[in-house]
Design a protein around this motif. Structure first.
Motif, PDB file in Angstrom:
ATOM      1  N   SER A 105      31.105  45.071  27.005  1.00 26.54           N
ATOM      2  CA  SER A 105      31.233  43.837  27.766  1.00 26.54           C
ATOM      3  C   SER A 105      32.501  43.845  28.624  1.00 26.54           C
ATOM      4  CB  SER A 105      31.260  42.650  26.798  1.00 26.54           C
ATOM      5  OG  SER A 105      31.449  41.439  27.497  1.00 26.54           O
ATOM      6  N   SER A 106      33.600  44.347  28.060  1.00 25.44           N
ATOM      7  CA  SER A 106      34.864  44.405  28.809  1.00 25.44           C
ATOM      8  C   SER A 106      34.749  45.344  30.006  1.00 25.44           C
ATOM      9  CB  SER A 106      35.994  44.857  27.886  1.00 25.44           C
ATOM     10  OG  SER A 106      36.187  43.944  26.825  1.00 25.44           O
ATOM     11  N   LYS A 107      34.079  46.491  29.819  1.00 23.95           N
ATOM     12  CA  LYS A 107      33.930  47.455  30.916  1.00 23.95           C
ATOM     13  C   LYS A 107      33.105  46.877  32.057  1.00 23.95           C
ATOM     14  CE  LYS A 107      36.184  51.109  29.472  1.00 23.95           C
ATOM     15  NZ  LYS A 107      37.342  51.643  30.244  1.00 23.95           N
ATOM     16  N   ARG A 108      32.079  46.120  31.724  1.00 20.68           N
ATOM     17  CA  ARG A 108      31.244  45.541  32.774  1.00 20.68           C
ATOM     18  C   ARG A 108      31.996  44.459  33.555  1.00 20.68           C
ATOM     19  NH1 ARG A 108      25.898  44.028  29.619  1.00 20.68           N
ATOM     20  NH2 ARG A 108      27.321  44.169  27.841  1.00 20.68           N
ATOM     21  N   LYS A 109      32.800  43.669  32.858  1.00 22.41           N
ATOM     22  CA  LYS A 109      33.621  42.678  33.550  1.00 22.41           C
ATOM     23  C   LYS A 109      34.676  43.359  34.430  1.00 22.41           C
ATOM     24  CE  LYS A 109      33.086  39.085  30.026  1.00 22.41           C
ATOM     25  NZ  LYS A 109      33.778  38.256  28.988  1.00 22.41           N
ATOM     26  N   GLU A 110      35.268  44.414  33.889  1.00 22.36           N
ATOM     27  CA  GLU A 110      36.266  45.169  34.654  1.00 22.36           C
ATOM     28  C   GLU A 110      35.642  45.791  35.892  1.00 22.36           C
ATOM     29  OE1 GLU A 110      38.633  49.381  34.095  1.00 22.36           O
ATOM     30  OE2 GLU A 110      38.293  48.143  32.308  1.00 22.36           O
ATOM     31  N   LEU A 111      34.407  46.289  35.761  1.00 19.70           N
ATOM     32  CA  LEU A 111      33.712  46.901  36.896  1.00 19.70           C
ATOM     33  C   LEU A 111      33.421  45.870  37.973  1.00 19.70           C
ATOM     34  CD1 LEU A 111      32.400  49.409  38.122  1.00 19.70           C
ATOM     35  CD2 LEU A 111      30.310  48.840  36.874  1.00 19.70           C
ATOM     36  N   GLN A 112      33.031  44.667  37.574  1.00 19.09           N
ATOM     37  CA  GLN A 112      32.753  43.611  38.541  1.00 19.09           C
ATOM     38  C   GLN A 112      34.014  43.241  39.326  1.00 19.09           C
ATOM     39  OE1 GLN A 112      29.720  42.476  39.282  1.00 19.09           O
ATOM     40  NE2 GLN A 112      30.644  41.272  40.924  1.00 19.09           N
ATOM     41  N   LYS A 113      35.150  43.175  38.629  1.00 19.12           N
ATOM     42  CA  LYS A 113      36.416  42.890  39.312  1.00 19.12           C
ATOM     43  C   LYS A 113      36.790  44.029  40.258  1.00 19.12           C
ATOM     44  CE  LYS A 113      38.397  39.929  35.708  1.00 19.12           C
ATOM     45  NZ  LYS A 113      39.496  39.752  34.736  1.00 19.12           N
ATOM     46  N   ARG A 114      36.461  45.266  39.848  1.00 19.72           N
ATOM     47  CA  ARG A 114      36.755  46.410  40.709  1.00 19.72           C
ATOM     48  C   ARG A 114      35.915  46.369  41.976  1.00 19.72           C
ATOM     49  NH1 ARG A 114      36.777  50.538  36.991  1.00 19.72           N
ATOM     50  NH2 ARG A 114      34.941  51.713  37.665  1.00 19.72           N
ATOM     51  N   TYR A 115      34.661  45.947  41.847  1.00 18.43           N
ATOM     52  CA  TYR A 115      33.818  45.789  43.033  1.00 18.43           C
ATOM     53  C   TYR A 115      34.452  44.803  44.012  1.00 18.43           C
ATOM     54  CZ  TYR A 115      29.914  48.204  40.722  1.00 18.43           C
ATOM     55  OH  TYR A 115      29.111  49.135  40.112  1.00 18.43           O
ATOM     56  N   GLU A 116      34.948  43.689  43.496  1.00 15.70           N
ATOM     57  CA  GLU A 116      35.583  42.685  44.354  1.00 15.70           C
ATOM     58  C   GLU A 116      36.847  43.254  45.004  1.00 15.70           C
ATOM     59  OE1 GLU A 116      36.257  39.351  41.824  1.00 15.70           O
ATOM     60  OE2 GLU A 116      34.112  38.906  41.544  1.00 15.70           O
ATOM     61  N   TYR A 118      37.341  46.442  45.702  1.00 14.58           N
ATOM     62  CA  TYR A 118      36.861  47.356  46.741  1.00 14.58           C
ATOM     63  C   TYR A 118      36.583  46.587  48.039  1.00 14.58           C
ATOM     64  CZ  TYR A 118      36.072  51.330  43.539  1.00 14.58           C
ATOM     65  OH  TYR A 118      36.230  52.372  42.666  1.00 14.58           O
ATOM     66  N   LEU A 119      35.901  45.456  47.930  1.00 10.84           N
ATOM     67  CA  LEU A 119      35.568  44.665  49.115  1.00 10.84           C
ATOM     68  C   LEU A 119      36.834  44.184  49.827  1.00 10.84           C
ATOM     69  CD1 LEU A 119      32.588  42.526  47.737  1.00 10.84           C
ATOM     70  CD2 LEU A 119      32.473  44.501  49.260  1.00 10.84           C
ATOM     71  N   HIS A 120      37.842  43.825  49.044  1.00  6.55           N
ATOM     72  CA  HIS A 120      39.115  43.416  49.653  1.00  6.55           C
ATOM     73  C   HIS A 120      39.759  44.583  50.398  1.00  6.55           C
ATOM     74  CE1 HIS A 120      43.072  41.539  50.065  1.00  6.55           C
ATOM     75  NE2 HIS A 120      43.585  42.665  49.588  1.00  6.55           N
ATOM     76  N   LEU A 121      39.766  45.755  49.776  1.00 12.01           N
ATOM     77  CA  LEU A 121      40.365  46.920  50.416  1.00 12.01           C
ATOM     78  C   LEU A 121      39.618  47.319  51.682  1.00 12.01           C
ATOM     79  CD1 LEU A 121      41.109  49.141  47.268  1.00 12.01           C
ATOM     80  CD2 LEU A 121      42.738  47.761  48.558  1.00 12.01           C
ATOM     81  N   ILE A 122      38.287  47.138  51.665  1.00 12.34           N
ATOM     82  CA  ILE A 122      37.465  47.567  52.807  1.00 12.34           C
ATOM     83  C   ILE A 122      37.573  46.589  53.966  1.00 12.34           C
ATOM     84  CG2 ILE A 122      35.087  47.953  53.568  1.00 12.34           C
ATOM     85  CD1 ILE A 122      34.530  48.963  50.685  1.00 12.34           C
ATOM     86  N   HIS A 123      37.407  45.305  53.679  1.00 15.52           N
ATOM     87  CA  HIS A 123      37.301  44.324  54.757  1.00 15.52           C
ATOM     88  C   HIS A 123      38.653  43.733  55.180  1.00 15.52           C
ATOM     89  CE1 HIS A 123      32.996  44.529  54.558  1.00 15.52           C
ATOM     90  NE2 HIS A 123      32.988  44.210  53.285  1.00 15.52           N
ATOM     91  N   TYR A 153      23.776  50.127  46.684  1.00 10.13           N
ATOM     92  CA  TYR A 153      22.491  49.904  46.015  1.00 10.13           C
ATOM     93  C   TYR A 153      22.275  48.414  45.740  1.00 10.13           C
ATOM     94  CZ  TYR A 153      19.005  50.040  42.261  1.00 10.13           C
ATOM     95  OH  TYR A 153      17.899  49.819  41.474  1.00 10.13           O
ATOM     96  N   LEU A 154      23.361  47.704  45.414  1.00 14.69           N
ATOM     97  CA  LEU A 154      23.275  46.275  45.117  1.00 14.69           C
ATOM     98  C   LEU A 154      23.306  45.419  46.381  1.00 14.69           C
ATOM     99  CD1 LEU A 154      25.686  46.097  42.037  1.00 14.69           C
ATOM    100  CD2 LEU A 154      23.186  46.088  42.006  1.00 14.69           C
ATOM    101  N   GLY A 155      23.466  46.056  47.557  1.00  8.54           N
ATOM    102  CA  GLY A 155      23.499  45.323  48.814  1.00  8.54           C
ATOM    103  C   GLY A 155      24.862  44.737  49.149  1.00  8.54           C
ATOM    104  N   MET A 156      25.917  45.195  48.483  1.00  8.53           N
ATOM    105  CA  MET A 156      27.260  44.671  48.735  1.00  8.53           C
ATOM    106  C   MET A 156      27.928  45.360  49.926  1.00  8.53           C
ATOM    107  SD  MET A 156      28.484  44.473  44.737  1.00  8.53           S
ATOM    108  CE  MET A 156      30.025  43.608  45.055  1.00  8.53           C
ATOM    109  N   LEU A 157      27.442  46.546  50.297  1.00  3.09           N
ATOM    110  CA  LEU A 157      27.984  47.280  51.448  1.00  3.09           C
ATOM    111  C   LEU A 157      26.819  47.665  52.351  1.00  3.09           C
ATOM    112  CD1 LEU A 157      30.622  49.630  49.718  1.00  3.09           C
ATOM    113  CD2 LEU A 157      31.064  47.545  51.013  1.00  3.09           C
ATOM    114  N   GLN A 158      26.470  46.788  53.268  1.00  3.13           N
ATOM    115  CA  GLN A 158      25.339  47.024  54.159  1.00  3.13           C
ATOM    116  C   GLN A 158      25.656  48.154  55.140  1.00  3.13           C
ATOM    117  OE1 GLN A 158      22.375  45.674  54.010  1.00  3.13           O
ATOM    118  NE2 GLN A 158      22.793  44.180  52.422  1.00  3.13           N
TER     119      GLN A 158
END
Length: 275
Positions: A105-116, A118-123, A153-158
């Motif tokens: 559960s902790s790894k999945r929450k950590e991964l979700q925060k990492r995705y966010e 990534y989006l900050h670093l990219i945009h 794959y999840l549609g977060m980076l079109q």
């Protein structure tokens, strides 16, 4: 050669299917560790699948503890004896299962925060280098690549792709162009083009578009577009001026005679010709 990793090279399916693990578990529970270990080794750089592997391992440990505890309790009730020690030792499987579920559960929450992040670093920071991503999130480059691919794959980076040659995240932008085309309708005697009526003959059609392009057609050659200048219509010839009446004095008798233009006629009083 320039290689690019996109959704065509990524799959969200695990390397060892979950039904294989459960089938082995029901056939011979202790052997289930083999497919779990194989699956974990295949998912070394796949963050999401590693978290799911921890969950499956935790569930297996708890279920295994349940069967082990049930077996020990059955032996105590039938044969007697002191099985409390083995029963307490079996609690280690329950504890380990709970720990694995917690970390999953902790790894999945950590991964979700990492995705966010990534989006900050990219945009916001406009970072595209895989190495920079890896340094910022403190992960291996292979982990970062798979994280980005899963975000696609999840549609977060079109329209995103990972360029393996330059180790860069790139985006493919598509330009959409639109044209306003006037409505054209054909009739038996002419054509209506953009609200303007244009007549044509049996052999050739000629249409001028905004004075810059000309669309022409004939029975032998079909349609063709050609650059042209707006054609000016010839002005119709001016109508001939009507002759104005004029008064002329008769040279014989001095009477006033009315004549039109270059007309000449005899004086009604003395008979002399007046012109």
């Amino acid at each position: 050669m320039n290689e690019r990793m996109s959704l065509q090279t990524y799959t969200d399916k695990p390397r060892v299917a979950g039904w294989v693990i459960f089938l082995v578990f029901f056939l011979f529970p202790p052997a289930v560790l083999i497919p779990i270990l194989i699956r974990a080794s295949k998912h070394k750089h796949l963050s999401y699948h590693r978290a799911i592997d921890m969950k499956i391992t935790g569930v297996w440990l708890i279920v295994f503890w349940f069967f082990l505890a049930f077996t020990l309790i059955a032996l105590i009730s039938e044969e007697g004896g002191d099985f409390k020690g083995p029963l307490i030792v079996s609690m280690a499987f329950l504890f380990a299962g709970i720990v694995f579920l917690y970390f999953s559960s902790s790894k999945r929450k950590e991964l979700q925060k990492r995705y966010e992040y990534y989006l900050h670093l990219i945009h916001v920071q406009e970072i595209r280098s895989i190495e920079q991503f890896a340094n910022m999130v403190k992960q291996h480059k292979a982990v970062v690549k798979n994280d980005l691919l899963r975000m696609m794959y999840l549609g977060m980076l079109q329209n995103g792709m990972v360029d393996e040659y330059s180790d860069q995240l790139i985006f493919l932008h598509q330009n959409n162009y639109s044209f306003d085309i006037p409505e054209i309708s054909f009739g038996t005697q002419g054509i209506s083009f953009g609200g303007q009526e244009i007549s044509y003959g049996n052999q050739e059609i000629s249409i001028s578009i905004n004075g810059d392009w000309e669309l022409s057609s004939s029975q032998s050659s079909g349609f063709a577009m050609a650059d042209s200048k707006p054609k000016k219509k010839k002005a119709p010839p001016a109508p001939a001026a009507k002759p104005q009446p004029r008064n002329v004095e008769c040279p014989g008798c001095g009477s006033q005679i009315t004549l039109l233009g270059g007309e000449s006629k005899a004086c009604p009083y003395c008979g002399n010709t007046v012109n």
